[in-house]
Design a protein around this motif. Structure first.
Motif, PDB file in Angstrom:
ATOM      1  N   HIS A  37       0.821  -1.216   0.000  1.00 21.97           N
ATOM      2  CA  HIS A  37       0.000   0.000   0.000  1.00 21.97           C
ATOM      3  C   HIS A  37       0.854   1.266   0.000  1.00 21.97           C
ATOM      4  O   HIS A  37       0.551   2.222   0.710  1.00 21.97           O
ATOM      5  CB  HIS A  37      -0.950   0.013   1.212  1.00 21.97           C
ATOM      6  CG  HIS A  37      -1.812  -1.202   1.312  1.00 21.97           C
ATOM      7  ND1 HIS A  37      -2.492  -1.545   2.460  1.00 21.97           N
ATOM      8  CD2 HIS A  37      -2.104  -2.169   0.411  1.00 21.97           C
ATOM      9  CE1 HIS A  37      -3.172  -2.670   2.253  1.00 21.97           C
ATOM     10  NE2 HIS A  37      -2.947  -3.074   1.030  1.00 21.97           N
ATOM     11  N   CYS A  38       1.933   1.232  -0.782  1.00 22.44           N
ATOM     12  CA  CYS A  38       2.844   2.377  -0.785  1.00 22.44           C
ATOM     13  C   CYS A  38       2.466   3.400  -1.849  1.00 22.44           C
ATOM     14  O   CYS A  38       2.945   4.530  -1.829  1.00 22.44           O
ATOM     15  CB  CYS A  38       4.281   1.908  -1.009  1.00 22.44           C
ATOM     16  SG  CYS A  38       4.532   1.171  -2.632  1.00 22.44           S
ATOM     17  N   GLY A  39       1.647   3.007  -2.803  1.00 22.96           N
ATOM     18  CA  GLY A  39       1.198   3.963  -3.820  1.00 22.96           C
ATOM     19  C   GLY A  39       2.242   4.305  -4.864  1.00 22.96           C
ATOM     20  O   GLY A  39       2.018   5.184  -5.703  1.00 22.96           O
ATOM     21  N   LEU A  40       3.391   3.614  -4.851  1.00 20.70           N
ATOM     22  CA  LEU A  40       4.445   3.976  -5.805  1.00 20.70           C
ATOM     23  C   LEU A  40       4.100   3.608  -7.247  1.00 20.70           C
ATOM     24  O   LEU A  40       4.696   4.126  -8.187  1.00 20.70           O
ATOM     25  CB  LEU A  40       5.763   3.301  -5.405  1.00 20.70           C
ATOM     26  CG  LEU A  40       6.487   3.982  -4.244  1.00 20.70           C
ATOM     27  CD1 LEU A  40       7.666   3.139  -3.779  1.00 20.70           C
ATOM     28  CD2 LEU A  40       6.974   5.365  -4.660  1.00 20.70           C
ATOM     29  N   ALA A  94      -2.930   0.278  -7.713  1.00 24.51           N
ATOM     30  CA  ALA A  94      -3.290  -0.469  -6.503  1.00 24.51           C
ATOM     31  C   ALA A  94      -4.728  -0.159  -6.085  1.00 24.51           C
ATOM     32  O   ALA A  94      -5.425  -1.014  -5.531  1.00 24.51           O
ATOM     33  CB  ALA A  94      -2.318  -0.139  -5.374  1.00 24.51           C
ATOM     34  N   PHE A 124       7.847  -4.112  -6.380  1.00 23.84           N
ATOM     35  CA  PHE A 124       7.732  -5.571  -6.299  1.00 23.84           C
ATOM     36  C   PHE A 124       7.378  -6.201  -7.644  1.00 23.84           C
ATOM     37  O   PHE A 124       7.273  -7.409  -7.742  1.00 23.84           O
ATOM     38  CB  PHE A 124       6.679  -5.961  -5.263  1.00 23.84           C
ATOM     39  CG  PHE A 124       7.033  -5.495  -3.885  1.00 23.84           C
ATOM     40  CD1 PHE A 124       7.898  -6.239  -3.095  1.00 23.84           C
ATOM     41  CD2 PHE A 124       6.541  -4.298  -3.392  1.00 23.84           C
ATOM     42  CE1 PHE A 124       8.254  -5.796  -1.840  1.00 23.84           C
ATOM     43  CE2 PHE A 124       6.899  -3.851  -2.132  1.00 23.84           C
ATOM     44  CZ  PHE A 124       7.757  -4.601  -1.356  1.00 23.84           C
ATOM     45  N   ILE A 130      -0.618  -5.803 -11.832  1.00 22.09           N
ATOM     46  CA  ILE A 130      -1.994  -5.333 -11.653  1.00 22.09           C
ATOM     47  C   ILE A 130      -2.845  -5.750 -12.851  1.00 22.09           C
ATOM     48  O   ILE A 130      -4.027  -6.061 -12.715  1.00 22.09           O
ATOM     49  CB  ILE A 130      -2.026  -3.794 -11.499  1.00 22.09           C
ATOM     50  CG1 ILE A 130      -1.051  -3.326 -10.421  1.00 22.09           C
ATOM     51  CG2 ILE A 130      -3.437  -3.300 -11.229  1.00 22.09           C
ATOM     52  CD1 ILE A 130      -1.342  -3.754  -9.039  1.00 22.09           C
ATOM     53  N   LEU A 167      -5.136   3.945  -0.065  1.00 18.98           N
ATOM     54  CA  LEU A 167      -4.844   2.515   0.054  1.00 18.98           C
ATOM     55  C   LEU A 167      -4.655   2.080   1.497  1.00 18.98           C
ATOM     56  O   LEU A 167      -4.632   0.892   1.802  1.00 18.98           O
ATOM     57  CB  LEU A 167      -3.554   2.180  -0.708  1.00 18.98           C
ATOM     58  CG  LEU A 167      -3.522   2.498  -2.202  1.00 18.98           C
ATOM     59  CD1 LEU A 167      -2.112   2.317  -2.745  1.00 18.98           C
ATOM     60  CD2 LEU A 167      -4.498   1.595  -2.941  1.00 18.98           C
TER      61      LEU A 167
END
Ligand code: SF4
Ligand code: SF4
Lengths: 444, 219
Positions: A54-57, A77, A122, A126, B141
């Motif tokens: 959940h880092c939004g990168l 995400a 990672f 998606i 998120l």
């Protein structure tokens, strides 16, 4: 909780989705979801959903997010959050309204372009998660009407455009005749056994862009190619079933295409300038059929044209002299690394080449891919709005002098045409085939 | 106080290590067998050369386009992860404990450096918290568990810093420090902290797909 706009700020006007939702019950949803999750997914989906920190990168990877002024609900995400994340958490106990939104997200807010996989540290896929969502929607019968219509056409006719068998052959003969005005004795050889090249195109070519078949015939002829096109189903290499989530049909289609070529004992398949069709034979369809790589050599038109120039099989009269820029389609660049070959062709054919930025693997999507444009008029405005970042990229290339955009993909053409028109960019779109045909020196 | 101390450094510590190692092994095993059964293609397409190529790029500071687009995050993430690993393994007080218990020892970090690195971890957690709250795409998120995990990671370092400087309540803090460290260990296999072990596989798989099938870069 968030300042993103409510998801249903625009009512969905799609009969495929609306009618599909009406027929759902919570029990059916739960049963279908769990069936798909249990029998068709495994460690990959689990790892993708569980590993996401959940880092939004990944956000900067997605053109939807960028085009919507960084609206969080368009980040890659966030699309998982609105679909599989909730579904897995609730073990399939979600409402029809949830499925309605999930279908809109999966079918129309993701082009399955995999750009975000190059932005998530990672490498979470998606696009794969969205495909699983589409698969669930397909099994639930909640698919946008227009793309479902093309899938129906595929299952009835084995082509995308309801083209009848005789219409197909008529079109080829008509193009052959037209071309003979220009090149005497030109042939579009049908069903020629043992040909070196089996040329396949997508359904919309004979329907809307028959001149592309004409041009390809002229180029093949100039190159002295030993080539053929099939007269029977299997000629259409396109595949909307891959995008609706109808994998059984995808398998049938790919099988028909490979078999058409295998029956003619050809050396290789050359595909027209289409991206999604290439994905379907090189990435998804072959895998679904159990082939790690395609069972027959399959190359995209870019590889074919590049080869013609490298081996000097065709000559040009003079280089194309208007300044061009190049759009890198996701399915053949992130999907097959054809970006350098594309540039070879540009350099061999055009005088003045201006790169758009970002480019190559990092190019922005045309917003048409992944079947999004095939979801048709109900989603057209949303799609073109999501093309804002693409429009800015094109404007920047135009400011540097580019007048023509080369886009070696049918989907990209459709998407870019709408963007160019809507934002008033005033650039001309071309395929490589258009350019090569225009400057080709016809043999005596 | 003393009996609590021996409990947290004795049986509880053993338990924490066992759960950490056992839990991680279990998660690996269950993912592996599920993958064998359902995702045979992962093994087909995995390619060591391209997996390492991708992992290499993603472990190199500013080795990817996205890292260049988010320079602050890049610097903080790298500093954070490096310190997060090095400090617990090489801080003098920890090495001494290994020496006393098992008579093994290794290189230790100079006190000032370890102190600075601890601050880096604490500051980084603050930065991550700030991102979670301030950036809309991250806040969208974020779940309660994400805050909890951040707290679980920060706690051993905050308490450790406290203990090292022997500030007020130092004995209680020592116990809290040990406890928080154990909680973190136990949390790794059962939370998103497990990403540290899955990274090579998810990145490696994407790297393999991009390298050997898609023939493109993935960074
Ligand atoms: S696959 Fe492409 S469209 Fe879909 S979320 Fe990722 S970047 Fe966006
Ligand atoms: S970048 Fe990757 S880990 Fe981070 S939120 Fe996006 S998908 Fe999840």
């Amino acid at each position: 909780m968030t300042e993103s706009k409510a998801v249903k700020d625009t009512a969905i006007d799609d009969q495929g989705i609306i009618k599909g939702i009406e027929q759902l019950s919570p029990e059916k949803i739960e049963r279908v979801i769990n069936q798909v999750l249990k029998s068709e997914t495994g460690a990959r989906l689990k790892t993708y959903v569980d590993t996401c920190v959940h880092c939004g990168l990944c956000s900067d990877g997605c053109h939807y997010f960028l085009a919507h002024d960084r609206d969080p609900k368009y980040s890659p995400a966030a699309k998982v959050k609105q679909t599989l994340w909730e579904i897995i958490r609730k073990k399939g106990k979600v409402t029809p309204e949830f499925i309605e939104n999930a279908a809109v997200v999966a079918y129309t807010q993701c082009n399955l372009c995999k750009r975000c996989a190059m932005y998530c540290p990672f490498g979470l896929d998606i696009a794969y998660v969205m495909s699983v969502m589409r698969r669930i929607c397909h099994k639930l019968g909640v698919v946008p009407l227009y793309i479902q219509d093309t899938a129906h056409s595929h299952s009835v006719t084995k082509n995308q455009m309801w083209i009848k068998d005789d219409e197909w052959v008529d079109t080829l003969m008509w193009q052959e005749e037209e071309a003979q005005d220009e090149v005497e004795n030109l042939r579009i050889p049908l069903d020629k056994e043992g040909a070196d090249v089996f040329y396949s195109v997508i359904g919309p070519e004979p329907k809307f862009r028959a001149q592309l078949i004409y041009q390809a015939a002229v180029i093949m002829n100039a190159a002295g190619e030993n080539w053929t096109m099939p007269s029977m189903p299997g000629w259409d290499n396109s595949d909307m079933c891959m995008y609706t989530g109808d994998y059984e049909m995808m398998e049938r289609l790919k099988k028909a295409h490979f078999e058409a070529a295998a029956n003619l004992k050809v050396k290789k398949i050359v595909m027209g300038e289409c991206g999604h069709a290439f994905r379907s034979v090189y990435d998804m369809g072959n895998r679904a059929l159990g082939w790690k790589m395609p069972p027959l050599e399959v190359i995209h038109a870019i590889e074919y044209y590049n080869d013609l120039f490298v081996k000097e099989k065709i000559k040009i009269k003079k280089k194309f002299d208007r300044p061009v820029t190049l759009h890198d389609p996701c399915n053949i660049v992130r999907g097959r690394g054809l970006h350098e070959m594309s540039r070879n062709i540009v350099n061999a054919t055009c005088k003045n080449f201006i790169e758009m930025t970002p480019n190559r693997e990092h190019n922005y999507c045309c917003v048409a891919g992944g079947g999004v444009i095939n979801c048709g008029p109900p989603f057209k405005n949303a799609r073109v709005d999501s093309g804002k970042i693409k429009a800015e990229q094109l404007f920047a290339a135009k400011a540097k002098g580019a007048e023509v955009v080369i886009a070696p993909c049918h989907n990209c053409h459709g998407g870019l045409e709408d963007i160019i028109h809507h934002y008033g960019i005033d650039m001309e779109l071309k395929f490589f085939g258009d350019i090569i045909y225009e400057i080709l020196e016809l043999p005596e | 106080m003393h009996s609590i101390y021996s409990f947290v450094t004795g049986p509880l510590a053993w338990l924490a290590f066992i759960v950490f190692i056992g839990g991680s092994a279990f998660r690996f095993y269950s993912l592996y067998s599920l993958a064998r059964k359902k995702d045979a293609l992962v093994f087909e397409y995995m390619n060591l050369k391209f997996a390492l190529r991708s992992i290499g790029h993603w472990l190199t500071p500013f080795g990817t386009r996205n890292m260049n687009l988010n320079p602050a995050m890049t610097v903080v993430t790298f500093a954070f992860h490096i310190c997060l690993f090095l400090v617990p393994l090489f801080v003098f007080a920890h090495v001494i404990m290994w020496k006393e218990s098992f008579n093994i020892s290794w290189f230790t970090l100079p006190g000032v450096l370890a102190d600075l690195m601890t601050l880096v971890v604490i500051f980084s957690c603050g930065f991550f918290l700030y991102r979670r709250i301030m950036l809309p795409e991250v806040r969208y998120l974020t779940t309660a568990v994400d805050y909890l995990i951040l707290f679980i990671v920060a706690a051993p370092f905050i308490t450790g810093f406290w203990v090292y400087h022997q500030w007020a309540g130092f004995p209680t803090m020592t116990i809290l420090h040990i406890l928080s460290g154990e909680i973190m260990l136990v949390a790794i296999p059962f939370t998103k902290l497990f990403h540290m072990f899955l990274f090579p596989f998810t990145r490696g798989y994407m790297g393999s797909e991009f390298g050997s099938v898609r023939m493109a870069k993935d960074w």
